[in-house]
Design an enzyme around this catalytic site. Structure first.
Site, PDB file in Angstrom:
ATOM      1  N   ASP A  47       0.847  -1.203   0.000  1.00  0.00           N
ATOM      2  CA  ASP A  47       0.000   0.000   0.000  1.00  0.00           C
ATOM      3  C   ASP A  47       0.882   1.252   0.000  1.00  0.00           C
ATOM      4  O   ASP A  47       0.394   2.371  -0.163  1.00  0.00           O
ATOM      5  CB  ASP A  47      -1.014  -0.002   1.152  1.00  0.00           C
ATOM      6  CG  ASP A  47      -0.375   0.036   2.520  1.00  0.00           C
ATOM      7  OD1 ASP A  47       0.863  -0.090   2.624  1.00  0.00           O
ATOM      8  OD2 ASP A  47      -1.121   0.196   3.518  1.00  0.00           O
ATOM      9  N   ASP A  86      -1.292  -6.151  -0.494  1.00  0.00           N
ATOM     10  CA  ASP A  86      -1.353  -5.452   0.787  1.00  0.00           C
ATOM     11  C   ASP A  86      -2.747  -4.850   0.934  1.00  0.00           C
ATOM     12  O   ASP A  86      -3.125  -3.954   0.163  1.00  0.00           O
ATOM     13  CB  ASP A  86      -0.291  -4.329   0.749  1.00  0.00           C
ATOM     14  CG  ASP A  86       0.205  -3.958   2.113  1.00  0.00           C
ATOM     15  OD1 ASP A  86      -0.204  -4.582   3.106  1.00  0.00           O
ATOM     16  OD2 ASP A  86       1.031  -3.019   2.186  1.00  0.00           O
ATOM     17  N   GLU A 118      -2.162  -5.417   8.369  1.00  0.00           N
ATOM     18  CA  GLU A 118      -1.413  -4.778   9.463  1.00  0.00           C
ATOM     19  C   GLU A 118      -2.147  -5.004  10.782  1.00  0.00           C
ATOM     20  O   GLU A 118      -3.308  -4.604  10.920  1.00  0.00           O
ATOM     21  CB  GLU A 118      -1.276  -3.272   9.218  1.00  0.00           C
ATOM     22  CG  GLU A 118      -0.352  -2.946   8.064  1.00  0.00           C
ATOM     23  CD  GLU A 118      -0.092  -1.444   7.929  1.00  0.00           C
ATOM     24  OE1 GLU A 118      -0.416  -0.664   8.858  1.00  0.00           O
ATOM     25  OE2 GLU A 118       0.442  -1.045   6.877  1.00  0.00           O
ATOM     26  N   GLU A 185       8.141  -4.684  11.395  1.00  0.00           N
ATOM     27  CA  GLU A 185       8.583  -3.362  10.927  1.00  0.00           C
ATOM     28  C   GLU A 185       9.113  -2.516  12.074  1.00  0.00           C
ATOM     29  O   GLU A 185       8.416  -2.266  13.067  1.00  0.00           O
ATOM     30  CB  GLU A 185       7.433  -2.637  10.206  1.00  0.00           C
ATOM     31  CG  GLU A 185       7.883  -1.244   9.701  1.00  0.00           C
ATOM     32  CD  GLU A 185       7.063  -0.665   8.561  1.00  0.00           C
ATOM     33  OE1 GLU A 185       6.127  -1.329   8.083  1.00  0.00           O
ATOM     34  OE2 GLU A 185       7.383   0.472   8.150  1.00  0.00           O
TER      35      GLU A 185
HETATM   36  O1  KIV Z   1       3.422  -1.157   1.742  1.00  0.00           O
HETATM   37  C1  KIV Z   1       4.581  -1.509   1.959  1.00  0.00           C
HETATM   38  O2  KIV Z   1       5.513  -1.163   1.215  1.00  0.00           O
HETATM   39  C2  KIV Z   1       4.834  -2.341   3.126  1.00  0.00           C
HETATM   40  C3  KIV Z   1       6.246  -2.743   3.420  1.00  0.00           C
HETATM   41  C4  KIV Z   1       7.032  -1.600   3.856  1.00  0.00           C
HETATM   42  C5  KIV Z   1       6.325  -3.879   4.363  1.00  0.00           C
HETATM   43  O3  KIV Z   1       3.927  -2.683   3.823  1.00  0.00           O
END
Ligand code: KIV
Length: 268
Positions: A47, A86, A118, A185
């Protein structure tokens, strides 16, 4: 690198064998094809595209349709890649039913092999439902960019014993709920190491030290396409932003100076 397309089982075996897993974000067919050709194991349609590709200030405005559109492009560019979608902000928080429907779209329309969410233990019922429906889930704990409004910024996590214990509990519980992997993270390296060692599933770090089972980075950071600054957790492997600017200014100069197109570019 495996010859055929990896599966979730491939990554668990990699961890057991002590082989690092390499993951990078991809937002379009060109980047995806390059990453696959370079031997990257997992493409994350992050995302982060909200900021890197779409010009938003943070990841929150990204919608399902935009994310699916980019995932389709990534799939077209990298047929044999393991692609993770994501889940955008508010695409899985309203209800499990809506989350299942959206994750289903990511797989059926976008061509994703898995989804990433998340959050920690609070997502366990949803993780179990997604996995039960046949959709592999990568969890994501530590710094959660989708919670930037409640956390007040992008901060290092796991700074106290209590916070480390909570992170460990979250990691263990998303594993028990069925996640096939988890992103860690921005936490101190010793915490990344402890969590990775505590799990049978691979822990993929970003800003969480060298002892995670793999690493993920944002494509634009490693290519030098984002030039304002290099995040501490990243490393620039090229200065692609500079190369693009230089090439385009040469092109503009050639057009203005009558040097382009040349005889070789013209049809008779
Ligand atoms: O969206 C993204 O790039 C991420 C990574 C940083 C893990 O979630």
């Amino acid at each position: 690198m495996d010859q055929k397309k990896p599966t979730v089982a491939t990554f668990r075996k990699r961890k057991a064998a002590g082989e690092k897993i390499v993951m990078i974000t991809a937002y379009d067919a060109t980047g995806a094809a390059a990453a696959l050709a370079a031997g990257i194991d997992i493409l994350l349609v992050g995302d982060s595209m909200a900021m890197t590709a779409l010009g938003y200030e943070n990841t929150l405005p990204l919608g399902m349709d935009e994310a699916i559109y980019h995932t389709m492009a990534v799939r077209r560019g990298a047929h044999d890649a393991f692609i993770i979608f994501d889940m955008p902000f508010m695409s899985y928080q309203v209800s499990d039913e809506e989350a299942l429907r959206n994750a289903g779209r990511a797989v059926k329309e976008g061509g994703a092999d898995a989804v990433k969410l998340e959050g920690g233990a609070e997502l366990n019922p949803l993780i179990a439902k997604l996995v039960g429906a046949g959709i592999p889930v990568m969890a994501h704990i530590g710094l959660l960019p989708q919670k930037v409004m409640t956390s007040g910024g992008y901060h290092l996590t796991g700074k106290t014993d209590d916070a480390v214990r909570r992170l460990l509990d979250d990691a263990r519980s998303v594993e028990a709920a069925g996640a096939f992997s988890v992103v860690l993270e921005c936490m101190p390296s010793h915490v990344g190491k402890e969590i990775s060692a505590a799990l049978a599933i691979p822990a993929i770090g970003i800003g969480s030290g060298p002892d995670c089972d793999g690493q993920v980075q944002v494509l634009n950071d490693v290519l030098g396409l984002f030039e304002a600054f290099t995040p501490k957790h990243s490393r620039r492997y090229a200065e692609v932003g500079k190369i693009i600017r230089q090439a385009l200014s040469e092109y503009a100069g050639d057009v203005r100076g009558g040097k382009f197109p040349g005889p070789e570019n013209c049809f008779k």
